[in-house]
Design a protein around this motif. Structure first.
Motif, PDB file in Angstrom:
ATOM      1  N   VAL A  55       0.891  -1.389  -0.402  1.00  0.00           N
ATOM      2  CA  VAL A  55      -0.249  -0.156   0.371  1.00  0.00           C
ATOM      3  C   VAL A  55       0.860   1.361  -0.164  1.00  0.00           C
ATOM      4  O   VAL A  55       0.616   2.307  -0.677  1.00  0.00           O
ATOM      5  CB  VAL A  55      -1.023   0.257   1.228  1.00  0.00           C
ATOM      6  CG1 VAL A  55      -2.037   1.550   2.029  1.00  0.00           C
ATOM      7  CG2 VAL A  55      -1.984  -1.139   0.956  1.00  0.00           C
ATOM      8  N   VAL A  63      -2.474   1.701  -3.739  1.00  0.00           N
ATOM      9  CA  VAL A  63      -4.240   2.246  -4.159  1.00  0.00           C
ATOM     10  C   VAL A  63      -5.017   3.076  -5.211  1.00  0.00           C
ATOM     11  O   VAL A  63      -5.091   1.973  -6.381  1.00  0.00           O
ATOM     12  CB  VAL A  63      -5.115   3.028  -2.668  1.00  0.00           C
ATOM     13  CG1 VAL A  63      -6.158   3.097  -3.330  1.00  0.00           C
ATOM     14  CG2 VAL A  63      -4.834   2.544  -1.676  1.00  0.00           C
ATOM     15  N   THR A  66      -3.540   0.418  -8.208  1.00  0.00           N
ATOM     16  CA  THR A  66      -4.478  -0.681  -8.446  1.00  0.00           C
ATOM     17  C   THR A  66      -5.777  -0.222  -9.583  1.00  0.00           C
ATOM     18  O   THR A  66      -6.298  -0.709  -9.759  1.00  0.00           O
ATOM     19  CB  THR A  66      -5.015  -0.937  -7.083  1.00  0.00           C
ATOM     20  OG1 THR A  66      -4.654  -2.075  -6.248  1.00  0.00           O
ATOM     21  CG2 THR A  66      -5.852  -2.200  -6.934  1.00  0.00           C
ATOM     22  N   ILE A  80      -3.383  -6.487  -2.111  1.00  0.00           N
ATOM     23  CA  ILE A  80      -2.944  -5.679  -1.845  1.00  0.00           C
ATOM     24  C   ILE A  80      -2.791  -6.050  -0.688  1.00  0.00           C
ATOM     25  O   ILE A  80      -3.315  -6.863   0.382  1.00  0.00           O
ATOM     26  CB  ILE A  80      -3.871  -3.967  -1.409  1.00  0.00           C
ATOM     27  CG1 ILE A  80      -4.699  -3.495  -2.329  1.00  0.00           C
ATOM     28  CG2 ILE A  80      -3.356  -3.636  -0.236  1.00  0.00           C
ATOM     29  CD1 ILE A  80      -5.219  -2.734  -2.340  1.00  0.00           C
ATOM     30  N   THR A  82      -0.624  -5.439   3.015  1.00  0.00           N
ATOM     31  CA  THR A  82       0.382  -4.893   3.756  1.00  0.00           C
ATOM     32  C   THR A  82       0.625  -5.198   4.724  1.00  0.00           C
ATOM     33  O   THR A  82      -0.329  -5.528   5.960  1.00  0.00           O
ATOM     34  CB  THR A  82      -0.538  -3.114   3.587  1.00  0.00           C
ATOM     35  OG1 THR A  82      -0.384  -2.685   4.603  1.00  0.00           O
ATOM     36  CG2 THR A  82      -2.229  -3.503   4.704  1.00  0.00           C
ATOM     37  N   TYR A  89      -7.561   2.119   4.147  1.00  0.00           N
ATOM     38  CA  TYR A  89      -6.128   1.536   2.713  1.00  0.00           C
ATOM     39  C   TYR A  89      -7.425   0.602   2.282  1.00  0.00           C
ATOM     40  O   TYR A  89      -8.031  -0.149   0.975  1.00  0.00           O
ATOM     41  CB  TYR A  89      -5.053   0.749   3.062  1.00  0.00           C
ATOM     42  CG  TYR A  89      -3.872   2.054   3.609  1.00  0.00           C
ATOM     43  CD1 TYR A  89      -3.382   3.539   2.401  1.00  0.00           C
ATOM     44  CD2 TYR A  89      -3.785   2.433   4.377  1.00  0.00           C
ATOM     45  CE1 TYR A  89      -3.587   4.023   2.232  1.00  0.00           C
ATOM     46  CE2 TYR A  89      -3.045   3.720   4.825  1.00  0.00           C
ATOM     47  CZ  TYR A  89      -2.432   4.618   3.299  1.00  0.00           C
ATOM     48  OH  TYR A  89      -1.513   5.774   3.643  1.00  0.00           O
ATOM     49  N   ILE A  90      -7.913   0.114   3.597  1.00  0.00           N
ATOM     50  CA  ILE A  90      -9.015  -1.338   2.958  1.00  0.00           C
ATOM     51  C   ILE A  90      -9.609  -0.364   1.827  1.00  0.00           C
ATOM     52  O   ILE A  90     -10.309  -1.723   0.953  1.00  0.00           O
ATOM     53  CB  ILE A  90      -9.607  -1.995   4.447  1.00  0.00           C
ATOM     54  CG1 ILE A  90      -8.600  -2.723   5.155  1.00  0.00           C
ATOM     55  CG2 ILE A  90     -10.622  -3.268   3.559  1.00  0.00           C
ATOM     56  CD1 ILE A  90      -9.258  -3.299   6.764  1.00  0.00           C
ATOM     57  N   GLY A  93      -8.775   0.325  -1.244  1.00  0.00           N
ATOM     58  CA  GLY A  93      -8.409  -0.455  -2.152  1.00  0.00           C
ATOM     59  C   GLY A  93      -9.327  -1.343  -2.629  1.00  0.00           C
ATOM     60  O   GLY A  93      -9.678  -2.024  -4.197  1.00  0.00           O
ATOM     61  N   LEU A  94     -10.651  -1.405  -2.110  1.00  0.00           N
ATOM     62  CA  LEU A  94     -11.536  -1.975  -2.001  1.00  0.00           C
ATOM     63  C   LEU A  94     -12.053  -1.903  -3.507  1.00  0.00           C
ATOM     64  O   LEU A  94     -12.573  -1.250  -4.301  1.00  0.00           O
ATOM     65  CB  LEU A  94     -12.402  -3.081  -1.161  1.00  0.00           C
ATOM     66  CG  LEU A  94     -11.690  -3.762  -0.096  1.00  0.00           C
ATOM     67  CD1 LEU A  94     -12.845  -3.817   0.960  1.00  0.00           C
ATOM     68  CD2 LEU A  94     -11.797  -5.393  -0.773  1.00  0.00           C
ATOM     69  N   ALA A  98      -9.500  -3.806  -6.121  1.00  0.00           N
ATOM     70  CA  ALA A  98      -8.917  -4.883  -5.968  1.00  0.00           C
ATOM     71  C   ALA A  98      -9.083  -6.514  -5.308  1.00  0.00           C
ATOM     72  O   ALA A  98     -10.552  -6.479  -4.728  1.00  0.00           O
ATOM     73  CB  ALA A  98      -7.747  -4.717  -4.100  1.00  0.00           C
ATOM     74  N   PHE A 101      -7.374  -8.404   0.412  1.00  0.00           N
ATOM     75  CA  PHE A 101      -6.506  -7.649   1.025  1.00  0.00           C
ATOM     76  C   PHE A 101      -6.514  -8.109   2.041  1.00  0.00           C
ATOM     77  O   PHE A 101      -6.952  -8.786   2.906  1.00  0.00           O
ATOM     78  CB  PHE A 101      -6.847  -6.221   1.440  1.00  0.00           C
ATOM     79  CG  PHE A 101      -6.946  -5.310   2.114  1.00  0.00           C
ATOM     80  CD1 PHE A 101      -5.892  -5.373   3.335  1.00  0.00           C
ATOM     81  CD2 PHE A 101      -7.156  -4.346   1.530  1.00  0.00           C
ATOM     82  CE1 PHE A 101      -5.085  -4.437   3.440  1.00  0.00           C
ATOM     83  CE2 PHE A 101      -5.751  -2.916   2.292  1.00  0.00           C
ATOM     84  CZ  PHE A 101      -5.818  -3.103   3.377  1.00  0.00           C
ATOM     85  N   ILE A 125     -10.745 -11.414   1.892  1.00  0.00           N
ATOM     86  CA  ILE A 125     -10.261 -10.456   2.414  1.00  0.00           C
ATOM     87  C   ILE A 125      -9.881 -11.627   3.938  1.00  0.00           C
ATOM     88  O   ILE A 125     -10.896 -12.190   4.236  1.00  0.00           O
ATOM     89  CB  ILE A 125     -10.616  -9.084   2.426  1.00  0.00           C
ATOM     90  CG1 ILE A 125     -12.537  -9.454   3.065  1.00  0.00           C
ATOM     91  CG2 ILE A 125     -10.400  -8.261   2.452  1.00  0.00           C
ATOM     92  CD1 ILE A 125     -13.272  -8.208   3.167  1.00  0.00           C
TER      93      ILE A 125
END
Length: 215
Positions: A55, A63, A66, A80, A82, A89-90, A93-94, A98, A101, A125
């Motif tokens: 990340v 992110v 991605t 992702i 990290t 960031y979760i 990122g989604l 992504a 995660f 995830i």
């Protein structure tokens, strides 16, 4: 062979992950990049099936990279990865596209299985992260959402049960045990869910269900 590209600004981390994945007979690390920009520059030459993406990186973060990859290489799955257990960031990122995660404290076996899962078209995830994703999207969901009314074909009662358990982070095997049905039956329900919700994987299904106030 599943082709993997590693993207992390720390060379030691990249080398360590490569050593772990190189022991898997069906996984091949085909390239390394130190930031998102570098990953975008070499992805065509590497032709990875899966990208393990850090990340926090200089030049271009994971992110942003991605999101770019989701547009330019939609068939390449991004996980992702990290050390930061960070909700921001979760969610970002989604939303960027992504497919999974994971936190870097997972075992080598879990990482290899995650690679196989997304390479096969799935999403994932970790359960601890799933619970926070569900809570956040539940908070953000509009109270006047039309729920299943927005779907072309409503979910059956059993499909809703499976969806609820998916939202809790349970695997197909765990769902099968909970509902006392076969794993194959669960797989069929999940496939039907993805089609009705018009999403690509389990992660997106949970997110869509939260947006519709279905779970």
């Amino acid at each position: 062979m599943i082709r993997v590209l590693l993207v992390d600004d720390q060379q030691l981390i990249r080398q360590g992950i490569q050593i772990l994945l190189d022991t898997e007979p069906d996984i091949e690390v085909v390239g390394q990049a130190a930031n998102g920009r570098e990953a975008l520059e070499i992805v065509d030459g590497c032709r990875p099936d899966v990208i393990l993406m850090d990340v926090r990186m200089p030049v271009m973060d994971g992110v942003t990279a991605t999101g770019e990859l989701a547009k330019s290489h939609p068939d390449t799955a991004v996980i992702i990865l990290t050390t930061f257990d960070d909700d921001e960031y979760i969610f970002e990122g989604l939303r960027a596209g992504a497919h999974g995660f994971l936190l870097k404290d997972i075992s080598s076996e879990e990482m290899a299985e995650a690679v196989r899962t997304v390479a096969a078209g799935g999403g994932l995830i970790q359960p601890s992260i799933t619970r926070r994703v569900v809570a956040e999207f539940s908070r953000l969901a509009s109270r006047d959402s039309a729920g299943q009314g927005d779907l072309a074909e409503p979910l059956t009662e059993r499909e809703l049960e499976v969806l609820q358990l998916m939202a809790q982070g349970l695997s197909n095997q765990e769902i099968a045990e909970q509902l006392i049905i076969s794993r194959g039956t669960v797989k069929n329900h999940v496939s039907n869910l993805l089609g009705k919700l018009d999403v690509r994987d389990r992660t997106q299904a949970v997110i869509k269900a939260q947006e519709l106030n279905m779970v």
